[in-house]
Design an enzyme around this catalytic site. Structure first.
Site, PDB file in Angstrom:
ATOM      1  CG  PHE A 144      -1.791   1.293   1.191  1.00 25.88           C
ATOM      2  CD1 PHE A 144      -2.944   1.347   0.428  1.00 25.88           C
ATOM      3  CD2 PHE A 144      -1.405   2.443   1.877  1.00 25.88           C
ATOM      4  CE1 PHE A 144      -3.712   2.509   0.359  1.00 25.88           C
ATOM      5  CE2 PHE A 144      -2.163   3.609   1.811  1.00 25.88           C
ATOM      6  CZ  PHE A 144      -3.316   3.636   1.059  1.00 25.88           C
ATOM      7  CG  ASP A 184       5.642   3.752   1.780  1.00 26.55           C
ATOM      8  OD1 ASP A 184       5.725   4.486   2.786  1.00 26.55           O
ATOM      9  OD2 ASP A 184       4.592   3.609   1.122  1.00 26.55           O
ATOM     10  CE  LYS A 228      -0.530   6.806   7.375  1.00 27.61           C
ATOM     11  NZ  LYS A 228      -0.219   6.205   6.078  1.00 27.61           N
TER      12      LYS A 228
HETATM   13  C1  LIG Z   1      -0.560   6.227   4.654  1.00 24.17           C
HETATM   14  C2  LIG Z   1       0.418   5.604   3.751  1.00 24.17           C
HETATM   15  C3  LIG Z   1       0.665   6.113   2.472  1.00 24.17           C
HETATM   16  C4  LIG Z   1      -0.127   7.249   1.879  1.00 24.17           C
HETATM   17  O1  LIG Z   1      -0.056   8.397   2.626  1.00 24.17           O
HETATM   18  P1  LIG Z   1      -1.209   9.530   2.450  1.00 24.17           P
HETATM   19  O2  LIG Z   1      -0.742  10.624   3.343  1.00 24.17           O
HETATM   20  O3  LIG Z   1      -2.482   8.892   2.909  1.00 24.17           O
HETATM   21  O4  LIG Z   1      -1.234   9.897   1.030  1.00 24.17           O
HETATM   22  C5  LIG Z   1       1.647   5.512   1.713  1.00 24.17           C
HETATM   23  N1  LIG Z   1       2.351   4.471   2.182  1.00 24.17           N
HETATM   24  C6  LIG Z   1       2.142   3.948   3.409  1.00 24.17           C
HETATM   25  C7  LIG Z   1       2.963   2.805   3.867  1.00 24.17           C
HETATM   26  C8  LIG Z   1       1.161   4.495   4.222  1.00 24.17           C
HETATM   27  O5  LIG Z   1       0.933   3.945   5.415  1.00 24.17           O
END
Ligand SMILES: *Cc1c(COP(=O)(O)O)cnc(C)c1O
Length: 399
Positions: A137, A224, A253
């Protein structure tokens, strides 16, 4: 208006993209949320791990709002020193500041493609490819969604971005074989722990093996760490559990503390500093409020050792969960304060239990995937609230 009337009023005007717990929150004190009927709910999701409660961060936000708003990226402002601070904190030379996580992933895609053509010699009439993994994701935009496994999952949304090769997560042999077989691969992108897919923790050594395979093949290893970064898993960054430092890392985040969106791509300059002016940008990227909050977050994380807090509290929570005797539990897994309780099918799905925890026991948690209850409280949550939460979870699982 009471809780239910408010929900109806909200839904009238809002495009529906989320399944929500039917409570309307009006304020919080630390990890306690108060709804409009003054019910107190323990926040065990903390905006998917982004919330940090600290007066210094609030103060930084307030003071900045009174001093300087956005001046545009056509001029400098003092807050931009944050880029270097952030890069340094993460162990790199440079940061490309963005707003939300998905945007940071979009930039990784741009960077590795450009790097592939300009530095790796991938012919410009070929597609520079990125290897991604099952269950990934990375966000909801087209690029990030295309790198993900099913985050844009309807044909009605039209074609995805091409150039991604999906391999199984957790299988370094598959990575090695794919790199051997396919041409024009510029990078590998994955999460060190897959939070959204159900807190999938790869077996020890996997990340280090992937990094080594990438190094040998001369392709970029990108992580990520948007959800796992800044202490969440008990280390400042999740790759530190096995010393698998990526060439490029996406963060988001928690660097905005759950107050404003802040994200970034960090890396060394020979890799990520490949844009000419005009080739990238965003109106709000690196605006003064984001820089002030981000800077304060870095200081607070260091001063309060949030990574160590996550490690200690994570062990406490894990021990309490492991002591629950329930026929519903298949596995409890995670690192630090990113924990998943995988349920057996007979439990009737994680969403049902999460709703029950929220409605009946006033513990706000969110399922990840079908059968996993994901626990992700703020790293600064007090221990007594962890105890209380564990008791509530026990009540739901032991019946
Ligand atoms: C939340 C998240 C995203 C996307 O971030 P947004 O601020 O919602 O666009 C991408 N990668 C990971 C692993 C995430 O937890």
């Amino acid at each position: 208006m009471d809780n239910q009337e408010l929900i109806e009023e909200i839904e009238k005007g809002m495009v529906n993209t989320y399944s929500r717990l039917p409570r309307v929150i009006k304020k919080e004190i630390g990890s306690l949320m108060f709804d409009v009927e003054d019910e107190i709910i323990i926040n065990f999701l903390s905006n998917y791990g982004s919330r940090i409660h600290h007066p210094k961060i609030i103060k930084a936000l307030q003071e900045q709002a009174e001093t300087l708003g956005a001046v545009s990226n056509a001029i400098y402002h003092t807050g931009l020193l944050f880029a270097g601070e952030l890069a340094d904190f993460c162990g790199y030379e440079k940061a490309l500041l963005m707003n939300v996580g998905a945007e940071a992933i979009e930039r990784i895609i741009k960077i590795v493609r450009k790097y592939g053509y300009s530095q790796m010699g991938i012919p410009r009439n070929e597609l520079a490819k990125i290897i991604t993994v099952s269950g990934a994701f990375h966000g909801r935009t087209y690029g990030a969604g295309s790198a993900s496994d099913g985050s844009i999952d309807s044909h009605d949304f039209g074609p995805l971005l091409p150039g991604f090769i999906k391999i199984p997560f957790g299988n370094s042999k598959a990575l090695k074989q794919t790199i051997k077989r396919k041409r024009y691969i510029a990078a590998v992108l994955m999460e060190p722990i897959q939070a959204e897919a159900g807190v999938n923790v790869p077996s020890p050594g996997y990340l280090a093996e992937c990094k080594e395979i990438c190094q040998e093949a001369g392709i970029l290893f990108c992580l990520d760490e948007i959800q796992t970064g800044f202490g969440r898993t008990g280390k400042m960054f999740c790759w530190q559990h096995e010393n698998a430092k990526p060439d490029i890392m996406a963060i988001g985040k928690a660097i905005g503390a759950g107050l404003i969106p802040v994200s970034a791509v960090v890396g060394n300059k020979d890799i990520i500093d490949i844009f000419e002016p005009g080739q990238d940008g965003s109106t709000y990227a690196g605006y003064p409020l984001a820089c002030a909050v981000g800077s304060a977050v870095l200081r607070v994380i260091q001063e309060t050792k949030l990574d160590e807090q996550a490690a200690i509290k994570g062990e406490v929570l894990m021990a309490k969960l492991r002591a629950i005797k329930s026929d519903y539990i298949k596995e409890i897994r995670g690192k630090g304060l990113l924990i998943g309780i995988e349920l057996k099918p007979e439990a009737g799905g994680a969403q049902k239990l999460c709703k029950e925890l929220g409605k009946k026991h006033r513990l706000f948690v969110k399922e990840a995937h079908e059968n996993v209850i994901r626990l992700e409280p703020a790293l600064d949550i007090p221990l007594p609230l962890i105890d209380l939460a564990a008791e509530r979870i026990k009540k739901v699982l032991e019946k």
